[in-house]
Design an enzyme around this catalytic site. Structure first.
Site, mmCIF file in Angstrom:
data_model
loop_
_atom_site.group_PDB
_atom_site.id
_atom_site.type_symbol
_atom_site.label_atom_id
_atom_site.label_comp_id
_atom_site.label_asym_id
_atom_site.label_seq_id
_atom_site.Cartn_x
_atom_site.Cartn_y
_atom_site.Cartn_z
ATOM 1 N N CYS A 264 0.355 -2.092 2.762
ATOM 2 C CA CYS A 264 -0.704 -1.251 2.184
ATOM 3 C C CYS A 264 -1.303 -0.331 3.235
ATOM 4 O O CYS A 264 -2.103 -0.755 4.069
ATOM 5 C CB CYS A 264 -1.783 -2.147 1.567
ATOM 6 N N CYS B 186 -5.072 0.087 3.098
ATOM 7 C CA CYS B 186 -5.816 -1.051 3.660
ATOM 8 C C CYS B 186 -5.746 -1.070 5.181
ATOM 9 O O CYS B 186 -6.740 -1.350 5.842
ATOM 10 C CB CYS B 186 -5.234 -2.382 3.157
ATOM 11 N N ASP B 187 -4.584 -0.824 5.734
ATOM 12 C CA ASP B 187 -4.362 -1.136 7.152
ATOM 13 C C ASP B 187 -4.114 0.070 8.057
ATOM 14 O O ASP B 187 -4.055 -0.091 9.277
ATOM 15 C CB ASP B 187 -3.147 -2.087 7.280
#
Ligand code: NAP
Length: 321
Positions: A146, A149-150
Protein backbone atom coordinates in the site's frame (compact mmCIF):
# COMPACT_ATOMS: atom_id res chain seq x y z
CA UNK A 1 -21.58 -26.85 20.20
CA UNK A 2 -25.31 -26.12 20.14
CA UNK A 3 -26.69 -23.70 17.62
CA UNK A 4 -26.77 -20.23 19.11
CA UNK A 5 -29.34 -17.64 18.03
CA UNK A 6 -28.08 -14.08 17.63
CA UNK A 7 -29.66 -10.93 16.30
CA UNK A 8 -26.62 -9.78 14.35
CA UNK A 9 -23.61 -11.83 13.26
CA UNK A 10 -20.58 -10.00 11.89
CA UNK A 11 -18.13 -12.03 9.83
CA UNK A 12 -14.65 -10.52 9.85
CA UNK A 13 -12.84 -8.24 12.30
CA UNK A 14 -10.89 -5.60 10.44
CA UNK A 15 -11.81 -1.90 10.72
CA UNK A 16 -15.17 -2.46 8.96
CA UNK A 17 -16.34 -5.40 11.09
CA UNK A 18 -15.15 -3.92 14.36
CA UNK A 19 -16.76 -0.55 13.66
CA UNK A 20 -19.99 -2.37 12.81
CA UNK A 21 -19.57 -4.22 16.12
CA UNK A 22 -19.14 -0.98 18.11
CA UNK A 23 -22.25 0.55 16.54
CA UNK A 24 -24.49 -2.52 16.75
CA UNK A 25 -23.37 -3.18 20.33
CA UNK A 26 -24.21 0.38 21.32
CA UNK A 27 -27.61 -0.14 19.69
CA UNK A 28 -28.17 -3.12 22.04
CA UNK A 29 -28.15 -5.62 19.17
CA UNK A 30 -25.63 -7.86 20.99
CA UNK A 31 -23.51 -8.64 17.92
CA UNK A 32 -21.52 -11.84 17.62
CA UNK A 33 -18.26 -11.21 15.72
CA UNK A 34 -16.82 -14.29 14.05
CA UNK A 35 -13.36 -12.86 13.87
CA UNK A 36 -11.35 -15.37 11.85
CA UNK A 37 -8.37 -17.48 12.82
CA UNK A 38 -4.75 -16.55 13.48
CA UNK A 39 -2.69 -16.92 10.30
CA UNK A 40 0.31 -15.28 8.64
CA UNK A 41 -1.76 -13.64 5.93
CA UNK A 42 -4.13 -10.67 5.99
CA UNK A 43 -6.99 -13.18 6.18
CA UNK A 44 -6.90 -13.16 10.01
CA UNK A 45 -8.46 -11.37 13.01
CA UNK A 46 -7.82 -7.64 12.63
CA UNK A 47 -7.39 -7.99 8.86
CA UNK A 48 -4.77 -6.32 6.72
CA UNK A 49 -3.78 -3.80 9.41
CA UNK A 50 -2.27 -6.67 11.39
CA UNK A 51 0.41 -6.78 8.68
CA UNK A 52 1.27 -3.09 8.83
CA UNK A 53 3.49 -1.20 11.20
CA UNK A 54 2.84 2.45 11.70
CA UNK A 55 -0.35 4.04 10.38
CA UNK A 56 0.02 7.78 10.04
CA UNK A 57 -3.12 8.69 8.14
CA UNK A 58 -5.81 7.33 10.45
CA UNK A 59 -7.41 10.50 11.82
CA UNK A 60 -7.11 11.14 15.54
CA UNK A 61 -3.57 9.87 16.09
CA UNK A 62 -1.23 12.82 15.76
CA UNK A 63 1.90 10.69 16.00
CA UNK A 64 0.52 7.64 14.19
CA UNK A 65 -0.35 4.26 15.67
CA UNK A 66 0.70 0.67 14.95
CA UNK A 67 -1.83 -1.32 12.91
CA UNK A 68 -2.17 -4.17 15.46
CA UNK A 69 -2.53 -1.66 18.33
CA UNK A 70 -5.27 0.18 16.45
CA UNK A 71 -7.15 -3.07 15.88
CA UNK A 72 -6.71 -4.09 19.55
CA UNK A 73 -8.27 -0.75 20.52
CA UNK A 74 -11.17 -1.20 18.07
CA UNK A 75 -11.85 -4.65 19.55
CA UNK A 76 -11.64 -3.48 23.18
CA UNK A 77 -14.05 -0.65 22.36
CA UNK A 78 -16.54 -3.11 20.83
CA UNK A 79 -16.19 -5.45 23.84
CA UNK A 80 -16.82 -2.55 26.20
CA UNK A 81 -20.32 -2.26 24.72
CA UNK A 82 -20.99 -5.99 24.89
CA UNK A 83 -19.93 -7.32 21.48
CA UNK A 84 -18.95 -10.98 21.69
CA UNK A 85 -16.13 -12.59 19.75
CA UNK A 86 -15.67 -16.08 18.40
CA UNK A 87 -12.23 -17.07 17.02
CA UNK A 88 -13.10 -19.21 14.02
CA UNK A 89 -13.71 -18.96 10.32
CA UNK A 90 -17.11 -19.23 8.74
CA UNK A 91 -16.97 -22.29 6.52
CA UNK A 92 -20.54 -22.40 5.18
CA UNK A 93 -23.62 -20.20 5.13
CA UNK A 94 -27.26 -20.77 4.26
CA UNK A 95 -29.15 -17.69 3.13
CA UNK A 96 -32.17 -19.58 1.78
CA UNK A 97 -34.30 -18.75 4.81
CA UNK A 98 -34.16 -16.46 7.84
CA UNK A 99 -32.69 -16.58 10.38
CA UNK A 100 -29.53 -17.24 8.36
CA UNK A 101 -27.44 -20.27 9.29
CA UNK A 102 -23.64 -20.10 9.74
CA UNK A 103 -21.20 -22.95 10.23
CA UNK A 104 -17.74 -22.36 11.74
CA UNK A 105 -14.35 -24.04 11.38
CA UNK A 106 -14.21 -25.21 15.01
CA UNK A 107 -17.49 -27.10 14.94
CA UNK A 108 -18.19 -30.61 13.75
CA UNK A 109 -21.54 -32.11 12.85
CA UNK A 110 -24.34 -30.90 10.64
CA UNK A 111 -25.91 -28.31 12.90
CA UNK A 112 -24.93 -24.68 12.28
CA UNK A 113 -23.00 -22.78 14.95
CA UNK A 114 -25.26 -19.73 14.63
CA UNK A 115 -28.62 -18.59 13.41
CA UNK A 116 -28.65 -14.83 12.85
CA UNK A 117 -31.54 -12.47 12.11
CA UNK A 118 -29.18 -10.19 10.18
CA UNK A 119 -25.67 -10.59 8.88
CA UNK A 120 -22.83 -8.17 8.20
CA UNK A 121 -20.06 -9.45 5.95
CA UNK A 122 -16.73 -7.68 6.49
CA UNK A 123 -14.27 -10.37 5.46
CA UNK A 124 -12.02 -7.91 3.62
CA UNK A 125 -9.62 -8.54 0.79
CA UNK A 126 -6.05 -9.65 0.55
CA UNK A 127 -3.24 -8.45 -1.62
CA UNK A 128 -1.99 -11.08 -4.00
CA UNK A 129 1.62 -11.70 -3.03
CA UNK A 130 4.59 -12.98 -5.03
CA UNK A 131 4.97 -16.07 -2.84
CA UNK A 132 8.67 -15.51 -2.14
CA UNK A 133 10.43 -16.65 1.06
CA UNK A 134 10.53 -13.90 3.76
CA UNK A 135 7.90 -11.85 1.87
CA UNK A 136 5.32 -11.88 4.69
CA UNK A 137 7.95 -11.39 7.43
CA UNK A 138 9.33 -8.32 5.62
CA UNK A 139 5.96 -6.60 5.36
CA UNK A 140 6.39 -3.40 7.33
CA UNK A 141 10.18 -3.74 6.99
CA UNK A 142 10.58 -2.76 3.37
CA UNK A 143 7.89 -4.84 1.69
CA UNK A 144 4.52 -3.16 1.34
CA UNK A 145 1.25 -3.55 -0.51
CA UNK A 146 0.00 0.00 0.00
CA UNK A 147 1.78 3.11 -1.28
CA UNK A 148 -0.78 5.45 0.28
CA UNK A 149 -0.05 3.87 3.66
CA UNK A 150 3.70 3.45 3.52
CA UNK A 151 5.10 5.69 0.76
CA UNK A 152 6.01 8.42 3.21
CA UNK A 153 8.50 6.12 4.98
CA UNK A 154 10.59 5.84 1.80
CA UNK A 155 11.49 9.48 1.38
CA UNK A 156 14.80 9.91 -0.40
CA UNK A 157 15.16 6.17 -1.08
CA UNK A 158 15.22 4.01 -4.18
CA UNK A 159 12.34 1.56 -4.38
CA UNK A 160 10.70 -1.04 -6.61
CA UNK A 161 7.09 -1.64 -7.60
CA UNK A 162 6.07 -5.03 -8.98
CA UNK A 163 3.27 -5.29 -11.54
CA UNK A 164 2.17 -3.86 -14.85
CA UNK A 165 -1.48 -3.01 -14.22
CA UNK A 166 -3.21 0.21 -13.20
CA UNK A 167 -2.52 -0.45 -9.51
CA UNK A 168 1.22 -0.79 -10.08
CA UNK A 169 1.39 2.40 -12.13
CA UNK A 170 -0.77 4.30 -9.67
CA UNK A 171 1.48 3.17 -6.82
CA UNK A 172 4.62 4.00 -8.80
CA UNK A 173 3.37 7.48 -9.69
CA UNK A 174 2.37 8.18 -6.11
CA UNK A 175 5.72 6.93 -4.82
CA UNK A 176 7.67 9.35 -7.03
CA UNK A 177 6.61 12.03 -4.53
CA UNK A 178 8.90 10.41 -1.98
CA UNK A 179 11.43 8.14 -3.68
CA UNK A 180 14.42 9.32 -5.66
CA UNK A 181 13.83 6.55 -8.19
CA UNK A 182 11.01 4.03 -8.66
CA UNK A 183 11.84 0.84 -10.57
CA UNK A 184 8.70 -0.57 -12.17
CA UNK A 185 9.40 -4.31 -12.31
CA UNK A 186 7.15 -6.03 -14.84
CA UNK A 187 7.35 -9.60 -16.08
CA UNK A 188 6.49 -8.71 -19.70
CA UNK A 189 7.50 -5.99 -22.15
CA UNK A 190 3.98 -4.57 -22.41
CA UNK A 191 1.94 -3.01 -19.65
CA UNK A 192 -1.58 -4.16 -18.83
CA UNK A 193 -2.47 -0.70 -17.46
CA UNK A 194 -4.75 1.80 -19.23
CA UNK A 195 -3.21 4.09 -21.84
CA UNK A 196 -3.58 7.22 -19.73
CA UNK A 197 -1.73 5.66 -16.80
CA UNK A 198 0.97 4.36 -19.13
CA UNK A 199 1.44 7.82 -20.61
CA UNK A 200 1.73 9.39 -17.18
CA UNK A 201 4.23 6.81 -15.97
CA UNK A 202 6.35 7.03 -19.08
CA UNK A 203 6.45 10.82 -18.79
CA UNK A 204 7.70 10.68 -15.20
CA UNK A 205 11.51 10.87 -15.14
CA UNK A 206 11.70 9.18 -11.73
CA UNK A 207 10.13 5.95 -13.02
CA UNK A 208 12.52 3.43 -14.56
CA UNK A 209 10.97 0.43 -16.34
CA UNK A 210 12.55 -2.95 -15.71
CA UNK A 211 10.96 -4.91 -18.57
CA UNK A 212 10.73 -8.71 -18.79
CA UNK A 213 11.81 -8.91 -15.19
CA UNK A 214 10.67 -10.76 -12.13
CA UNK A 215 11.79 -10.69 -8.51
CA UNK A 216 13.22 -14.06 -7.50
CA UNK A 217 14.64 -13.28 -4.06
CA UNK A 218 14.25 -10.71 -1.32
CA UNK A 219 17.63 -9.72 0.19
CA UNK A 220 18.09 -8.74 3.83
CA UNK A 221 16.78 -10.32 7.03
CA UNK A 222 15.57 -7.68 9.49
CA UNK A 223 14.77 -5.23 6.70
CA UNK A 224 14.79 -5.27 2.92
CA UNK A 225 18.23 -4.44 1.52
CA UNK A 226 17.68 -5.31 -2.12
CA UNK A 227 16.12 -7.75 -4.53
CA UNK A 228 17.46 -10.36 -6.90
CA UNK A 229 15.93 -9.96 -10.34
CA UNK A 230 15.73 -12.40 -13.21
CA UNK A 231 15.17 -11.55 -16.85
CA UNK A 232 12.18 -13.60 -17.99
CA UNK A 233 13.59 -13.87 -21.54
CA UNK A 234 17.31 -14.47 -21.02
CA UNK A 235 17.27 -15.87 -17.46
CA UNK A 236 20.06 -13.46 -16.54
CA UNK A 237 20.10 -12.45 -12.88
CA UNK A 238 21.03 -9.10 -11.33
CA UNK A 239 20.80 -7.35 -7.98
CA UNK A 240 18.85 -4.15 -7.44
CA UNK A 241 19.61 -2.20 -4.26
CA UNK A 242 16.11 -1.06 -3.36
CA UNK A 243 15.08 -0.56 0.28
CA UNK A 244 11.38 -0.72 -0.49
CA UNK A 245 9.36 -3.10 -2.63
CA UNK A 246 5.69 -2.49 -3.31
CA UNK A 247 3.83 -5.55 -4.52
CA UNK A 248 0.97 -4.36 -6.73
CA UNK A 249 -0.13 -7.43 -8.65
CA UNK A 250 -3.78 -7.28 -7.65
CA UNK A 251 -6.16 -7.95 -4.78
CA UNK A 252 -8.60 -10.75 -4.04
CA UNK A 253 -11.71 -10.31 -1.91
CA UNK A 254 -12.31 -12.98 0.74
CA UNK A 255 -15.62 -14.12 -0.68
CA UNK A 256 -15.20 -17.80 -1.58
CA UNK A 257 -17.67 -18.92 1.11
CA UNK A 258 -20.39 -16.69 -0.42
CA UNK A 259 -19.86 -17.77 -4.05
CA UNK A 260 -23.15 -18.28 -5.86
CA UNK A 261 -25.15 -16.91 -2.92
CA UNK A 262 -24.65 -13.15 -3.35
CA UNK A 263 -24.27 -10.89 -6.38
CA UNK A 264 -20.60 -10.25 -7.05
CA UNK A 265 -18.74 -8.35 -9.74
CA UNK A 266 -16.38 -10.05 -12.17
CA UNK A 267 -13.52 -9.84 -9.65
CA UNK A 268 -15.70 -11.47 -6.94
CA UNK A 269 -16.24 -8.32 -4.87
CA UNK A 270 -19.71 -8.28 -3.27
CA UNK A 271 -22.03 -5.82 -5.00
CA UNK A 272 -23.82 -3.48 -2.57
CA UNK A 273 -26.67 -1.07 -3.22
CA UNK A 274 -28.57 1.53 -1.16
CA UNK A 275 -25.76 1.79 1.35
CA UNK A 276 -24.50 -1.62 2.38
CA UNK A 277 -27.34 -3.89 1.21
CA UNK A 278 -26.43 -7.00 -0.77
CA UNK A 279 -28.58 -9.04 -3.15
CA UNK A 280 -29.99 -11.00 -0.17
CA UNK A 281 -32.32 -9.07 2.12
CA UNK A 282 -30.91 -9.00 5.63
CA UNK A 283 -27.33 -9.56 4.49
CA UNK A 284 -25.14 -6.45 4.47
CA UNK A 285 -21.51 -5.98 3.39
CA UNK A 286 -18.93 -3.36 4.29
CA UNK A 287 -15.21 -2.66 3.95
CA UNK A 288 -12.81 -4.01 1.36
CA UNK A 289 -14.96 -7.05 0.57
CA UNK A 290 -17.18 -4.65 -1.41
CA UNK A 291 -14.70 -1.86 -2.17
CA UNK A 292 -11.85 -2.29 -4.63
CA UNK A 293 -11.33 1.44 -5.08
CA UNK A 294 -10.51 3.17 -1.78
CA UNK A 295 -9.24 0.27 0.41
CA UNK A 296 -8.36 2.48 3.39
CA UNK A 297 -8.86 1.70 7.08
CA UNK A 298 -10.88 4.88 7.48
CA UNK A 299 -13.17 4.14 4.52
CA UNK A 300 -13.65 0.56 5.75
CA UNK A 301 -14.50 1.85 9.22
CA UNK A 302 -16.93 4.35 7.70
CA UNK A 303 -18.74 1.67 5.75
CA UNK A 304 -18.84 -0.53 8.88
CA UNK A 305 -20.74 2.27 10.60
CA UNK A 306 -23.10 2.46 7.60
CA UNK A 307 -23.73 -1.31 7.75
CA UNK A 308 -24.57 -1.14 11.46
CA UNK A 309 -27.07 1.67 10.89
CA UNK A 310 -28.55 -0.15 7.87
CA UNK A 311 -28.94 -3.34 9.95
CA UNK A 312 -30.54 -1.53 12.86
CA UNK A 313 -33.11 0.14 10.59
CA UNK A 314 -33.76 -3.06 8.67
CA UNK A 315 -34.35 -5.04 11.87
CA UNK A 316 -36.75 -2.38 13.10
CA UNK A 317 -38.62 -2.33 9.80
CA UNK A 318 -38.92 -6.10 9.66
CA UNK A 319 -40.31 -6.28 13.24
CA UNK A 320 -37.27 -7.89 14.76
CA UNK A 321 -36.30 -4.62 16.44
P1 NAP B 1 -4.39 -6.28 -12.81
O1 NAP B 1 -4.96 -5.36 -13.80
O2 NAP B 1 -4.86 -7.67 -12.74
O3 NAP B 1 -2.80 -6.27 -13.04
C1 NAP B 1 -1.97 -7.12 -12.32
C2 NAP B 1 -0.56 -6.94 -12.84
O4 NAP B 1 0.31 -7.72 -12.04
C3 NAP B 1 -0.39 -7.42 -14.29
O5 NAP B 1 0.46 -6.56 -15.00
C4 NAP B 1 0.24 -8.79 -14.11
O6 NAP B 1 1.15 -9.12 -15.14
C5 NAP B 1 1.03 -8.63 -12.84
N1 NAP B 1 1.15 -9.89 -12.13
C6 NAP B 1 0.15 -10.73 -11.73
N2 NAP B 1 0.63 -11.78 -11.05
C7 NAP B 1 1.98 -11.60 -11.02
C8 NAP B 1 3.06 -12.34 -10.46
N3 NAP B 1 2.85 -13.47 -9.79
N4 NAP B 1 4.29 -11.87 -10.62
C9 NAP B 1 4.53 -10.72 -11.29
N5 NAP B 1 3.56 -9.96 -11.84
C10 NAP B 1 2.30 -10.40 -11.70
O7 NAP B 1 -4.57 -5.72 -11.29
P2 NAP B 1 -4.61 -4.21 -10.78
O8 NAP B 1 -3.54 -3.40 -11.39
O9 NAP B 1 -4.66 -4.33 -9.29
O10 NAP B 1 -6.01 -3.68 -11.29
C11 NAP B 1 -7.24 -4.36 -10.96
C12 NAP B 1 -8.42 -3.61 -11.59
O11 NAP B 1 -8.56 -2.34 -10.95
C13 NAP B 1 -8.19 -3.32 -13.07
O12 NAP B 1 -9.42 -3.39 -13.73
C14 NAP B 1 -7.69 -1.90 -13.07
O13 NAP B 1 -7.94 -1.21 -14.29
C15 NAP B 1 -8.45 -1.29 -11.90
N6 NAP B 1 -7.69 -0.18 -11.33
C16 NAP B 1 -7.87 1.07 -11.87
C17 NAP B 1 -7.14 2.14 -11.38
C18 NAP B 1 -7.31 3.48 -12.01
O14 NAP B 1 -8.04 3.60 -12.97
N7 NAP B 1 -6.69 4.51 -11.49
C19 NAP B 1 -6.22 1.97 -10.35
C20 NAP B 1 -6.05 0.69 -9.83
C21 NAP B 1 -6.78 -0.38 -10.33
P3 NAP B 1 0.63 -9.45 -16.63
O15 NAP B 1 0.25 -8.14 -17.21
O16 NAP B 1 1.82 -10.09 -17.27
O17 NAP B 1 -0.53 -10.39 -16.45
Amino acid sequence: MDTKSVRVAIIGSGPAGLTAAIYTARANLEPMVIEGEISSTSDQPGGQLMLTTEIENYPGFINGIDGPELMTNFKAQAERFGAQFHSAKVTKVDFSSRPFALWTSDQGGDEPSYRADALIISTGARSIMLGLPKEIELIGHGVSTCATCDGFFFRGQEIGVVGGGDSALEEALFLTKFATKVHLIHRRSELRASKIMQDRARANPRIVFEWNTRVVELLGDAALEGVLLENTVTGEQSKLGVTGLFVAIGHEPNTSVFQGLLSMDQSNYIVTHDGTRTSVEGVFACGDVQDHIYRQAITAAGSGCMAAIDVERWLEATHHG
